[in-house]
Write a protein that holds these residues in place. Sequence first.
Motif, PDB file in Angstrom:
ATOM      1  N   HIS B 228       4.539  -2.951   9.562  1.00 19.84           N
ATOM      2  CA  HIS B 228       3.739  -2.089  10.443  1.00 19.84           C
ATOM      3  C   HIS B 228       3.421  -0.759   9.794  1.00 19.84           C
ATOM      4  CE1 HIS B 228       4.212  -4.535  14.011  1.00 19.84           C
ATOM      5  NE2 HIS B 228       5.280  -4.339  14.099  1.00 19.84           N
ATOM      6  N   ALA B 229       2.105  -0.531   9.736  1.00 18.06           N
ATOM      7  CA  ALA B 229       1.510   0.364   8.741  1.00 18.06           C
ATOM      8  C   ALA B 229       0.040   0.564   9.251  1.00 18.06           C
ATOM      9  CB  ALA B 229       1.353  -0.181   7.424  1.00 18.06           C
ATOM     10  N   ASN B 230      -0.598   1.643   9.076  1.00 17.27           N
ATOM     11  CA  ASN B 230      -1.822   2.139   9.325  1.00 17.27           C
ATOM     12  C   ASN B 230      -2.557   2.900   8.599  1.00 17.27           C
ATOM     13  OD1 ASN B 230      -1.098   4.945  10.318  1.00 17.27           O
ATOM     14  ND2 ASN B 230       0.430   3.906  11.320  1.00 17.27           N
ATOM     15  N   TRP B 231      -3.929   3.262   8.865  1.00 17.75           N
ATOM     16  CA  TRP B 231      -4.871   4.065   7.726  1.00 17.75           C
ATOM     17  C   TRP B 231      -3.961   5.404   7.616  1.00 17.75           C
ATOM     18  CZ3 TRP B 231      -8.054   1.639   5.121  1.00 17.75           C
ATOM     19  CH2 TRP B 231      -8.554   0.415   5.880  1.00 17.75           C
ATOM     20  N   SER B 232      -3.263   6.086   8.337  1.00 19.83           N
ATOM     21  CA  SER B 232      -2.439   7.413   7.996  1.00 19.83           C
ATOM     22  C   SER B 232      -1.291   7.054   7.518  1.00 19.83           C
ATOM     23  CB  SER B 232      -2.400   8.136   9.436  1.00 19.83           C
ATOM     24  OG  SER B 232      -3.725   8.358  10.054  1.00 19.83           O
ATOM     25  N   SER B 233      -0.457   6.060   7.626  1.00 21.10           N
ATOM     26  CA  SER B 233       0.547   5.664   6.730  1.00 21.10           C
ATOM     27  C   SER B 233       0.481   4.111   6.490  1.00 21.10           C
ATOM     28  CB  SER B 233       1.670   5.784   8.020  1.00 21.10           C
ATOM     29  OG  SER B 233       3.023   5.463   7.451  1.00 21.10           O
ATOM     30  N   PRO B 234      -0.198   4.088   5.151  1.00 25.57           N
ATOM     31  CA  PRO B 234      -0.419   3.003   4.695  1.00 25.57           C
ATOM     32  C   PRO B 234       0.648   1.901   4.064  1.00 25.57           C
ATOM     33  CG  PRO B 234      -1.889   4.761   3.591  1.00 25.57           C
ATOM     34  CD  PRO B 234      -0.748   5.336   4.398  1.00 25.57           C
ATOM     35  N   PRO B 235       0.350   0.811   4.166  1.00 27.39           N
ATOM     36  CA  PRO B 235       1.531  -0.138   3.377  1.00 27.39           C
ATOM     37  C   PRO B 235       1.511   0.022   1.890  1.00 27.39           C
ATOM     38  CG  PRO B 235      -0.407  -1.408   3.840  1.00 27.39           C
ATOM     39  CD  PRO B 235      -0.719  -0.214   4.316  1.00 27.39           C
ATOM     40  N   ARG B 236       2.843  -0.186   1.575  1.00 24.55           N
ATOM     41  CA  ARG B 236       3.281  -0.206  -0.042  1.00 24.55           C
ATOM     42  C   ARG B 236       2.126  -1.426  -0.645  1.00 24.55           C
ATOM     43  NH1 ARG B 236       9.690  -0.507   0.648  1.00 24.55           N
ATOM     44  NH2 ARG B 236       9.823   1.321   1.837  1.00 24.55           N
ATOM     45  N   ARG B 237       1.535  -1.195  -1.760  1.00 23.26           N
ATOM     46  CA  ARG B 237       0.620  -2.114  -2.359  1.00 23.26           C
ATOM     47  C   ARG B 237       1.147  -2.150  -3.874  1.00 23.26           C
ATOM     48  NH1 ARG B 237      -3.080  -4.327   0.506  1.00 23.26           N
ATOM     49  NH2 ARG B 237      -3.429  -3.631   2.472  1.00 23.26           N
ATOM     50  N   PRO B 238       1.482  -3.344  -4.187  1.00 21.49           N
ATOM     51  CA  PRO B 238       2.106  -3.277  -5.603  1.00 21.49           C
ATOM     52  C   PRO B 238       0.732  -3.575  -6.443  1.00 21.49           C
ATOM     53  CG  PRO B 238       2.566  -5.268  -4.319  1.00 21.49           C
ATOM     54  CD  PRO B 238       2.305  -4.480  -3.532  1.00 21.49           C
ATOM     55  N   PRO B 239       0.654  -2.924  -7.679  1.00 23.06           N
ATOM     56  CA  PRO B 239      -0.595  -2.972  -8.479  1.00 23.06           C
ATOM     57  C   PRO B 239      -0.882  -4.353  -8.943  1.00 23.06           C
ATOM     58  CG  PRO B 239       1.402  -2.214  -9.876  1.00 23.06           C
ATOM     59  CD  PRO B 239       1.739  -2.379  -8.370  1.00 23.06           C
ATOM     60  N   GLY B 240      -1.942  -4.480  -9.218  1.00 25.10           N
ATOM     61  CA  GLY B 240      -2.503  -5.778 -10.030  1.00 25.10           C
ATOM     62  C   GLY B 240      -3.463  -6.768  -8.874  1.00 25.10           C
ATOM     63  N   THR B 241      -3.562  -6.367  -7.801  1.00 25.39           N
ATOM     64  CA  THR B 241      -4.413  -6.988  -6.932  1.00 25.39           C
ATOM     65  C   THR B 241      -4.813  -6.196  -5.729  1.00 25.39           C
ATOM     66  OG1 THR B 241      -4.388  -8.822  -5.092  1.00 25.39           O
ATOM     67  CG2 THR B 241      -2.430  -8.135  -5.840  1.00 25.39           C
ATOM     68  N   GLU B 242      -5.920  -6.489  -5.234  1.00 31.44           N
ATOM     69  CA  GLU B 242      -6.368  -5.605  -4.029  1.00 31.44           C
ATOM     70  C   GLU B 242      -6.000  -6.064  -2.710  1.00 31.44           C
ATOM     71  OE1 GLU B 242     -10.311  -3.810  -5.841  1.00 31.44           O
ATOM     72  OE2 GLU B 242     -10.468  -4.956  -4.170  1.00 31.44           O
ATOM     73  N   THR B 243      -5.138  -7.448  -2.658  1.00 35.43           N
ATOM     74  CA  THR B 243      -4.973  -8.178  -1.362  1.00 35.43           C
ATOM     75  C   THR B 243      -3.629  -8.903  -1.756  1.00 35.43           C
ATOM     76  OG1 THR B 243      -6.062 -10.099  -2.098  1.00 35.43           O
ATOM     77  CG2 THR B 243      -7.216  -8.509  -0.544  1.00 35.43           C
ATOM     78  N   PRO B 244      -2.511  -7.815  -1.861  1.00 31.77           N
ATOM     79  CA  PRO B 244      -1.170  -8.363  -2.399  1.00 31.77           C
ATOM     80  C   PRO B 244      -0.761  -9.142  -1.125  1.00 31.77           C
ATOM     81  CG  PRO B 244      -1.005  -6.169  -1.980  1.00 31.77           C
ATOM     82  CD  PRO B 244      -2.540  -6.363  -2.092  1.00 31.77           C
ATOM     83  N   TYR B 245      -0.794  -8.938   0.228  1.00 36.98           N
ATOM     84  CA  TYR B 245      -0.156  -9.385   1.210  1.00 36.98           C
ATOM     85  C   TYR B 245      -1.258 -10.714   1.611  1.00 36.98           C
ATOM     86  CZ  TYR B 245       2.263  -5.315   2.174  1.00 36.98           C
ATOM     87  OH  TYR B 245       3.070  -4.049   1.677  1.00 36.98           O
ATOM     88  N   GLY B 246      -2.225 -10.687   1.310  1.00 35.30           N
ATOM     89  CA  GLY B 246      -3.307 -12.004   1.529  1.00 35.30           C
ATOM     90  C   GLY B 246      -2.891 -13.093   0.305  1.00 35.30           C
ATOM     91  N   ASP B 247      -2.542 -12.578  -0.733  1.00 36.86           N
ATOM     92  CA  ASP B 247      -2.359 -13.365  -1.804  1.00 36.86           C
ATOM     93  C   ASP B 247      -0.826 -14.123  -1.699  1.00 36.86           C
ATOM     94  OD1 ASP B 247      -3.228 -11.120  -4.514  1.00 36.86           O
ATOM     95  OD2 ASP B 247      -4.520 -12.285  -3.219  1.00 36.86           O
TER      96      ASP B 247
END
Lengths: 62, 407
Positions: B228-247
């Motif tokens: 659970h995340a949102n625009w005011s509290s974004p999710p953690r995103r590891p570097p190297g891809t713009e879509t880590p969750y999608g990947d």
Amino acid sequence: MDIRTGSEGAGEDRVHALIDVTQVPLAEFLTSEETVFEAAVRRVLEELDQSEEIIAGFASYP
Amino acid sequence: MMSVPAHRVAPWPYRQLDAEALRRDGWRPTPFRDFVLKVHQRCNLACDYCYVYTMVDQSWRDRPAIMSPETWCAAASRIAEHAATHRLPDVRVILHGGEPLLAGAQRLSRLVADFRAAMPPGCHLRIGLQTNGVLLNESTLRTLHELSVAVGVSLDGPPEHNDRHRRRPDGGGSSAAVDRALSLLSNARYRDSFAGLLCTVDPTTDPIATYEALLRHAPPVIDFLLPHANWSSPPRRPPGTETPYGDWLIATFDRWYEAPAKETDIRIFSDVINLLFGGGSRSEQVGMSVVSLVVIESNGDIEQVDSLKSTYEGACATGRNVMTDPLDSALEDPGVIARQIGRAALSDACLACPVHRICGGGHYAHRYRAGDGFRNPSVYCADLRRLIDHIRARVSDDLNRRLAAVR
């Protein structure tokens, strides 16, 4: 996309992401196997027969 | 803690949704069918992503730790009243928390008995329980089985993945205890009590190892949830891809879809395929199916789906309580209405997107932006788009191949 020909319809330009299965004989794909694809086809066919509204419920329960 | 008025932090829907206009256009609310009961407000784990304890809403602190018999009887009465009013053929009560097993098997037995006694004739009551599994021993499971309670368990993969986030208060991992619980649930004797596994996606983990670790317990269904995340509290995103969750989800999808026989159901993937074929969704993560779920807190407060606790303080509140208000009154809350109006809840950006009928804007809580509200794309928009495009391509190819074979 016209699933029968694999070609994009005129002017469609991916406006609609749905896979058009209205002309597809889905029931012919059902065999004794239970692949993910066949389970998906069964679900589509079951929902066509279902009169109740499909609702979004709590995760993890059927 | 005093909450900021909802219309200020979430103008949509609290100031901008015109319920009267919707009704004039013919829209009517859908009765609730799922009732999440917060039987215990505390938890014996300290998961670092928990929306109840680690995010902006801290209302659990002001609520009784355990739901009293008076409160649960009032809840049962209200649910029965709602079911009778709307002639519902079935309803579902999900025992939840915190950790519901902290309430103890005896207390839960009395609660279940009271609920079954309260239901009107012709209304079938199903009962589920969502647990972290740590307290699920054979004695408790036997009791739940005898009560026909379906048990869902949360697990985030093999121990090295699960124990990164799902830890005891002392920092120790929970995997060993959960593994023991799942061994019991997998036993033929209790197998029909096993509802499924809930796994929160961590894109830094191995998706195949995660899926196969869950599969080892033979769950009937797996729910992969985006944290659970949102625009005011974004999710953690590891570097190297713009879509880590999608990947991550794509890798899991391919492993699942390519199996010679279906190994389990994965709800988000099954829903996307069904939506691509023109059908509906059964969860809130994708699609635009009506959300017919309400929460009853340990003090009887009637609240919206509690994933909203990840957005702002008081986001779940409806101002109603089972002691004083019928459940029908909660159907008038703009936040509840917003999750029942399908396309009308979507932003212009979503409506212009070719996959909006499948995505449905993603999970409602993930659309939040402070000062704006919930009429935005999901903070996971790019991930969902990538996932949907991938599934569409795979299933289309499969369909074309099978069509060629039957000609």
